[in-house]
Design an enzyme around this catalytic site. Structure first.
Site, PDB file in Angstrom:
ATOM      1  N   THR A 405       0.899  -1.116  -0.058  1.00  0.00           N
ATOM      2  CA  THR A 405      -0.123   0.019   0.085  1.00  0.00           C
ATOM      3  C   THR A 405       0.990   1.342   0.043  1.00  0.00           C
ATOM      4  OG1 THR A 405      -1.687  -1.207   1.133  1.00  0.00           O
ATOM      5  CG2 THR A 405      -1.962   1.193   1.233  1.00  0.00           C
ATOM      6  N   GLU A 425      -3.123  -4.353  -1.745  1.00  0.00           N
ATOM      7  CA  GLU A 425      -3.126  -5.298  -0.715  1.00  0.00           C
ATOM      8  C   GLU A 425      -1.891  -5.775  -0.348  1.00  0.00           C
ATOM      9  OE1 GLU A 425      -3.943  -6.146   2.551  1.00  0.00           O
ATOM     10  OE2 GLU A 425      -3.417  -8.034   1.399  1.00  0.00           O
ATOM     11  N   SER A 469     -11.236  -2.597   5.361  1.00  0.00           N
ATOM     12  CA  SER A 469     -10.071  -2.050   5.431  1.00  0.00           C
ATOM     13  C   SER A 469      -9.890  -1.405   6.579  1.00  0.00           C
ATOM     14  CB  SER A 469     -10.051  -0.767   4.225  1.00  0.00           C
ATOM     15  OG  SER A 469      -8.863  -0.307   4.173  1.00  0.00           O
ATOM     16  N   GLY A 490       0.156  -0.013   5.891  1.00  0.00           N
ATOM     17  CA  GLY A 490       0.543  -0.688   7.021  1.00  0.00           C
ATOM     18  C   GLY A 490      -0.651  -1.793   7.408  1.00  0.00           C
TER      19      GLY A 490
HETATM   20  N1  GLU Z   1      -5.372  -4.307   2.615  1.00  0.00           N
HETATM   21  C1  GLU Z   1      -5.278  -3.356   3.726  1.00  0.00           C
HETATM   22  C2  GLU Z   1      -6.230  -2.427   3.921  1.00  0.00           C
HETATM   23  O1  GLU Z   1      -7.191  -2.275   3.177  1.00  0.00           O
HETATM   24  C3  GLU Z   1      -3.852  -2.390   3.412  1.00  0.00           C
HETATM   25  C4  GLU Z   1      -2.813  -3.259   3.329  1.00  0.00           C
HETATM   26  C5  GLU Z   1      -1.455  -2.219   3.516  1.00  0.00           C
HETATM   27  O2  GLU Z   1      -1.646  -1.082   4.075  1.00  0.00           O
HETATM   28  O3  GLU Z   1      -0.556  -2.775   3.433  1.00  0.00           O
HETATM   29  O4  GLU Z   1      -6.433  -2.118   5.151  1.00  0.00           O
END
Ligand code: GLU
Length: 584
Positions: A405, A425, A469, A490
């Site tokens: 991300t 993701e 999320s 994160g």
């Molecule tokens: N998939 C995560 C979310 O939507 C984010 C992944 C990341 O921040 O590395 O919360």
């Protein structure tokens, strides 16, 4: 209480010892090392500013602002360049959330460009033949985890509503870079190297990220991506429709559904039906300010609002960042917020969510639980009973999340503010590359288990639903005007990364860079995570004496933020990654 750490002092001493970060983005690609933490200096500007995770993207966004474009224009350029130069984190094949401050209307709004589950998806999507949840990477790699991407529609919708530079012109910088080539950054090289085993199993992806000898692309290698240029050209001419219908859509569907070992069930109709949703911002009060961001399907703004609401009765300003008592309060507030998040928060278009998660009386009750001298025990931490409109029984979900991300922030000459978190993701998403971009694995943000003890999990897979999320693109208002804009990658650590940075800014009065550089200390699930090789490790004894378990580790955030004052803009870029702030 005795103070053990010197969190702020260490950060400041390191800052003073360092030369200022160069304003020219091209000067500042530097390899990451833990010693770089606490060492970046704030960047200041008076007219406009862009902060993004890769210097090429930040510079391309700045060029738009210099040429009279606004933040809605610049975000299209920043996003399309990031999709090329930081493909592990975000891109056309992923999703995003934008919190936007519209200076003309003096309003904050949000855009939900989150991926959606295909119409054919069922709650058993991530269960194996034995009825048990799949292993994380067994679910991720292939077609099963791919949701309908949201980024192209989001860029188009925001540009149509607020942009002023012709759409075609905004796709040109990324087209030129894809055709002329860009230099692989040190971080991209590291990410490829760390993911060799997984990337290596997917032929098209391997062909792109490895050189002729089979080695990961070295930092500095000039890479061209003609497929990406062709895709962007189609979108330049035909708008987002050229992505969601026709040849590109057909390629996406084919890659997902014909994957050799882990196919999905995406249809052309799923793509054609995709909608970006403008939703009211979720705003929570904190010490006279209003902290606004993305509501469901993200847990970001609700969970951050809960943490701030629970710590507000405590005098964190007087305690300071070096007192373990501050961290007892913040850590246990975070745990309580995570207990509610796990139980209640999911896509509100599909499940009913308690309307009182930010209710003042409810948060006062939750805050009273941490009015005590020692850490909460595991048994003390339970989801609360917030007010509902229509109560539903729920069980806690169990969703994995592994960080990739990107977050970027733009302030333009007219004071519009874009705070956008964008994601495929996991690093390199589903590891599928189609038409020059990576396909996300965002569906693994759903709970793999759809029910527990006969009761449904709010964040279970359902057709057309958006996975929960943690992304938290945030804009803080004072008297209706933006004073801070920030966010981070994160995974679920985004929530404490952003909440702690807000406390550092608001209670401890750090500047944006010092707040971002502050060593991380997070307690999401009962073990206090302390950022290794920083002064955070100095808190181990005191936190353990308070009753916390602790663990030191790598906490690679990626926080980017801008403070907006009458005197100008102050930007902070996370020293743990290679992002930069650039402005005039
Ligand atoms: N998939 C995560 C979310 O939507 C984010 C992944 C990341 O921040 O590395 O919360």
């Amino acid at each position: 209480m005795r103070t053990s750490g010197t969190l702020i002092l260490t950060a400041l001493a390191a800052l003073l010892a360092m030369p200022a970060v160069a304003q020219q983005a091209s000067d500042v690609i530097a390899p990451e090392s833990p010693s770089a933490i606490e060492q970046k200096a704030a960047v200041r500007a008076t007219k406009h500013m862009v902060i993004a995770a890769n210097p090429l993207a930040a510079q391309a966004g700045l060029d738009v602002l210099r040429n009279g474009g606004n933040a809605a224009d610049a975000l299209v350029v920043v996003q399309t360049v990031l999709g090329l130069v930081e493909p592990q984190s975000s891109g056309l094949g992923g999703g995003a959330f934008l919190t936007w401050y519209d200076a003309a209307g003096q309003t904050v709004t949000t855009f939900d460009g989150r991926e959606t589950a295909p119409a054919a998806a069922t709650p058993a999507l991530f269960l194996g033949a034995d009825g048990e949840p799949l292993g994380f990477f067994d679910a991720v790699i292939g077609g099963r985890s791919v949701g309908v991407p949201g980024v192209p529609r989001l860029m188009e919708a925001v540009h149509a509503k607020y942009g002023r530079t012709p759409w075609k012109d905004l796709l040109q910088p990324a087209i030129d870079m894809a055709e002329g080539g860009f230099a692989v950054s040190p971080r991209l090289n590291t990410m490829i190297t760390e993911d060799i085993e997984r990337l290596d199993t997917q032929p098209a992806t391997r062909a792109y990220f490895f050189d002729a000898s089979g080695a990961p692309l070295a930092a500095g290698t000039l890479v061209r991506n003609p497929d990406y240029a062709q895709t962007l050209r189609a979108i330049a001419d035909g708008g987002a429709d050229a992505f969601y219908t026709g040849e590109i859509a057909e390629k996406i569907v084919a890659a997902v559904n014909t994957h050799a070992t882990n196919p999905g069930s995406l249809s052309l109709k799923d793509l054609a039906d995709y909608q970006v949703k403008e939703r009211p911002a979720v705003c929570a009060p904190y010490r006279g300010l209003s902290v606004c961001g993305m509501g469901p399907p993200s847990s970001g703004a609700l969970s951050i609002g809960q943490i701030l609401g629970m710590v507000e009765p405590f005098d964190l300003a007087t305690l300071g960042a070096d007192d373990p008592e501050s961290w007892r309060i913040i850590g246990d507030a975070t745990r309580l917020a995570f207990a509610d998040r796990e139980r209640y928060i999911a896509d509100s278009d599909f499940v009913s969510i308690p309307k009182g998660l930010l209710n003042t009386g409810y948060l006062a009750e939750r805050s009273a639980l941490i009015s005590r001298p020692t850490a909460l025990t595991d048994g003390d931490v339970k989801p609360g009973e917030p007010p509902w409109d229509k109560a539903e029984l729920r069980m806690d979900g169990a969703a994995f999340d592994m960080p990739a991300t990107t977050h970027f922030v733009i302030v333009d000459d007219e004071d519009n503010v874009a705070s956008m978190t964008s994601s495929v993701e996991n690093a390199f998403g589903s590891r599928q590359i189609v038409a020059g971009f990576i396909l996300n694995n965002q569906l693994t943000d759903f709970s793999f288990a759809p029910e527990k003890d006969g009761q449904t999990v709010a964040n279970r897979v359902e057709p057309g639903k958006r996975p929960r999320s943690s992304m938290a693109p945030t804009i803080v208002l004072k008297d209706g005007k933006p004073v801070y804009a920030l966010g981070s990658p994160g995974g679920s650590s985004i929530i404490p990364y952003v909440a702690n940075t807000l406390i550092a800014l608001i209670d401890w009065k750090l500047d944006m860079q010092a707040a971002i550089s502050m060593p991380h200390m997070l307690n999401r699930f009962g073990t206090y995570e302390l950022e290794a090789e920083t002064s955070a490790e100095g808190f181990v004894d005191d936190l353990e004496a308070l009753g916390f378990k602790t663990k030191a580790g790598d906490l690679n955030s990626g926080l980017h933020g801008i403070a907006i004052t009458p005197e100008g803009l102050t930007g902070g870029a996370d020293p743990r990654r290679e992002g930069v702030a650039v402005g005039d």
